[in-house]
Design a protein around this motif. Structure first.
Motif, short mmCIF file in Angstrom:
data_model
loop_
_atom_site.label_atom_id
_atom_site.label_comp_id
_atom_site.label_asym_id
_atom_site.label_seq_id
_atom_site.Cartn_x
_atom_site.Cartn_y
_atom_site.Cartn_z
N THR A 419 -4.93 -12.62 4.80
CA THR A 419 -5.23 -11.24 5.20
C THR A 419 -4.52 -10.20 4.34
N ILE A 420 -3.63 -10.67 3.46
CA ILE A 420 -2.85 -9.73 2.64
C ILE A 420 -2.95 -10.15 1.18
N ASP A 421 -3.28 -9.20 0.31
CA ASP A 421 -3.35 -9.46 -1.13
C ASP A 421 -1.91 -9.45 -1.67
N LYS A 422 -1.38 -10.65 -1.92
CA LYS A 422 0.05 -10.76 -2.25
C LYS A 422 0.41 -10.02 -3.55
N LYS A 423 -0.37 -10.29 -4.60
CA LYS A 423 -0.03 -9.70 -5.91
C LYS A 423 -0.01 -8.18 -5.82
N ARG A 424 -1.04 -7.63 -5.16
CA ARG A 424 -1.15 -6.19 -5.05
C ARG A 424 -0.02 -5.63 -4.18
N THR A 425 0.32 -6.34 -3.11
CA THR A 425 1.37 -5.87 -2.21
C THR A 425 2.72 -5.83 -2.93
N LEU A 426 3.02 -6.86 -3.72
CA LEU A 426 4.30 -6.87 -4.44
C LEU A 426 4.35 -5.73 -5.46
N GLU A 427 3.25 -5.53 -6.17
CA GLU A 427 3.21 -4.43 -7.17
C GLU A 427 3.39 -3.06 -6.50
N GLU A 428 2.64 -2.88 -5.40
CA GLU A 428 2.70 -1.60 -4.69
C GLU A 428 4.07 -1.38 -4.07
N ALA A 429 4.72 -2.45 -3.63
CA ALA A 429 6.06 -2.31 -3.04
C ALA A 429 7.02 -1.75 -4.08
N ASP A 430 6.97 -2.28 -5.29
CA ASP A 430 7.84 -1.76 -6.35
C ASP A 430 7.52 -0.31 -6.68
N ARG A 431 6.21 -0.01 -6.76
CA ARG A 431 5.82 1.36 -7.10
C ARG A 431 6.25 2.34 -6.01
N GLU A 432 6.00 1.98 -4.75
CA GLU A 432 6.36 2.88 -3.64
C GLU A 432 7.87 3.05 -3.55
N LEU A 433 8.63 1.98 -3.79
CA LEU A 433 10.09 2.11 -3.72
C LEU A 433 10.59 3.03 -4.84
N ARG A 434 10.03 2.88 -6.06
CA ARG A 434 10.45 3.74 -7.18
C ARG A 434 10.20 5.21 -6.81
N GLU A 435 9.03 5.47 -6.25
CA GLU A 435 8.71 6.86 -5.88
C GLU A 435 9.60 7.35 -4.73
N LEU A 436 9.89 6.48 -3.78
CA LEU A 436 10.74 6.86 -2.65
C LEU A 436 12.16 7.22 -3.14
N LEU A 437 12.69 6.39 -4.04
CA LEU A 437 14.04 6.66 -4.55
C LEU A 437 14.06 7.95 -5.35
N ALA A 438 12.96 8.24 -6.05
CA ALA A 438 12.87 9.49 -6.81
C ALA A 438 12.88 10.69 -5.86
N ARG A 439 12.31 10.52 -4.67
CA ARG A 439 12.32 11.63 -3.68
C ARG A 439 13.74 11.91 -3.19
N ILE A 440 14.59 10.86 -3.13
CA ILE A 440 15.98 11.08 -2.71
C ILE A 440 16.75 11.78 -3.85
N GLY A 441 16.39 11.46 -5.09
CA GLY A 441 16.98 12.12 -6.25
C GLY A 441 18.24 11.46 -6.76
#
Ligand code: GUN
Ligand code: FE
Length: 441
Positions: A419-441
């Protein structure tokens, strides 16, 4: 109605009699309709389980899916610093997208390791995203937004007005409670007394009674936390929760490590439930809960991994192992035997959620939330004359889970979460974390 036939498994039922049988399980729709050797029913899907072990899916009664993205970002701290310095600023920076992928990453790990039901505490905002991930993944979940309307050290983005917190909780409840044909339920989740006004807690009490849903909170995890509660409210956690009328059968407390005799009595008399999180409690150096005494007193106790940043896995096999070992070192090797630990991971969790009639064991009429273990591995042999509880609790590993069903639907097969696309989820997790950390500055 679709049907699934699982053939020739060793079935560790976890029913009241503790039966272990060889045979088949027949599932119609989302429920188990027959168990026994040589069932001959035709089925839409047949799963050959020769040499595999069938057991109930695990029930984890304390999880924070919203924190999965923070795995490894808050190591080696004590609770209050862990929250103030790391977890709250990280949660404050969450977006719709980051909550979604954090939940999906966590659910992928949970299903991969045989967990089929969770009680999940989200963050203040974007809880619809977590519910969407739960809905898409097929896992069974009772979840709710965290509520925090008190405490000057809480980041601005997580500070709520009391009435907004209650209103948003009710909006989510009305939208998601009973969704996905009942697979999803809502629970009110005031974070802990430290971050909640009395007005909020009393509001939660009234709403949980009105809607008949669970209240999930952290209580008596850490001695500093207890000192703050005593200084501000004049009582220890459980006494305080009882005074304001929250201590009842709908209340599920995470941790409950530092309880005095009066608190234990209140928990027992009011029918309050407890979740034990051994890995989290050890890593945050919170302490060791008195689980044997709680079980002895007849209090329902479930197991949970807590969040990824205080564990750092969501792996029920590790929780079972630690739940046994931490008690043995304190009370001697005969306490918390393998069968009692597996019970806590399945039926115990079901009792904590008030779902003991629906999940937690392999029995006719129950929902088909099941896992198949493939124990044809070096680390799980020999199999001759096996004690199945010992083999599952002390030797098996999360990677041995081969197939998982939730609500009669195969959500993992051949160790692949369908039910979960593993490759896409791992890639998106890294991308979302990078963007989240950038929001903290
Ligand atoms: N107490 C209040 N919030 C939290 C949390 O997010 N995790 C844990 N382990 N304890 C808490
Ligand atoms: Fe927690």
């Amino acid at each position: 109605m679709s049907s699934v036939l699982i053939r020739d498994a060793v079935i560790v039922t976890m029913n009241g009699e503790g039966e272990i049988v060889r045979g088949d399980v027949y599932i119609e729709g989302n429920r188990i309709s027959a168990i026994g050797p040589g069932l001959r029913q035709e089925a839409d899907q047949v799963i050959e389980a020769v040499g595999k072990v069938l057991l109930p899916g695990f029930v984890q009664t304390h999880i924070h899916l919203c924190q999965t993205l923070f795995r490894g970002r808050a190591d080696d701290l004590e609770l209050i610093d862990w929250l103030r310095e790391r977890i709250w600023p990280l949660e404050a920076a969450h977006s719709e997208g980051s909550v979604y992928i954090s939940a999906l990453l966590g659910i992928g790990e949970l299903i991969r390791g045989g967990t089929t039901t969770i009680l999940d505490m989200e963050t203040v905002h974007h809880t619809d995203s977590a519910f969407r991930a739960i809905e898409a993944s097929g896992i069974r979940a009772i979840a709710g937004k965290v509520m925090m309307d008190h405490g000057s050290e809480v980041p601005l983005a997580l500070q709520e007005k009391t009435e907004d917190s209650l209103r948003e909780s009710v909006r989510l409840l009305e939208k998601w409670h009973g969704a996905a044909e009942g697979r999803i339920q809502y629970a009110f989740c005031p974070r802990f007394v430290v971050s909640c006004t009395e007005e909020l807690l009393v509001g939660v009490r009234d709403l949980s009674e009105k809607y008949g849903v669970l209240v999930h909170t952290h209580a008596s995890e850490n001695r500093e936390e207890i000192a703050i509660v005593e200084a501000e409210r004049g009582h220890r956690n459980v006494v305080y929760l009882d005074r304001i009328g929250l201590a009842g059968p709908n209340l599920v407390l995470a941790h409950s490590i530092w309880l005095d005799d009066e608190e234990k009595r209140i928990i027992r008399e009011r029918g309050v439930k407890v979740t034990h999180c051994p890995a989290s409690n050890l890593k945050l150096a919170s302490g060791v809960a008195e689980v044997p005494a709680l079980l002895e007193a007849g209090i329902p106790v479930g197991l949970g991994a807590d969040g990824a940043p205080c564990n750092n896995n969501l792996n029920m096999f590790q929780e079972m192992r630690l739940a046994a070992f931490v008690q043995k070192v304190k009370h001697g090797p005969t306490v918390m035997n393998a069968r009692s630990v597996l019970r806590m991971a399945t039926m115990g969790g079901a009792e904590v959620l008030g779902m003991q009639g629906e999940i937690g064991s392999v029995e006719v009429g129950k929902l088909a939330d099941l896992q198949l273990l493939d124990l044809e591995e070096f680390h799980a042999f020999p199999s001759y004359d096996a004690d199945w509880y010992s083999r599952i609790v002390y030797a098996a590993q999360a990677g041995d889970v081969d197939t998982v069903l939730v609500d009669g639907r195969v959500v993992m097969e051949g160790k692949n979460v369908l039910t979960i696309d593993k490759k896409r989820t791992l890639e998106e997790a890294d991308r979302e974390l990078r963007e989240l950390l950038a929001r903290i500055g």
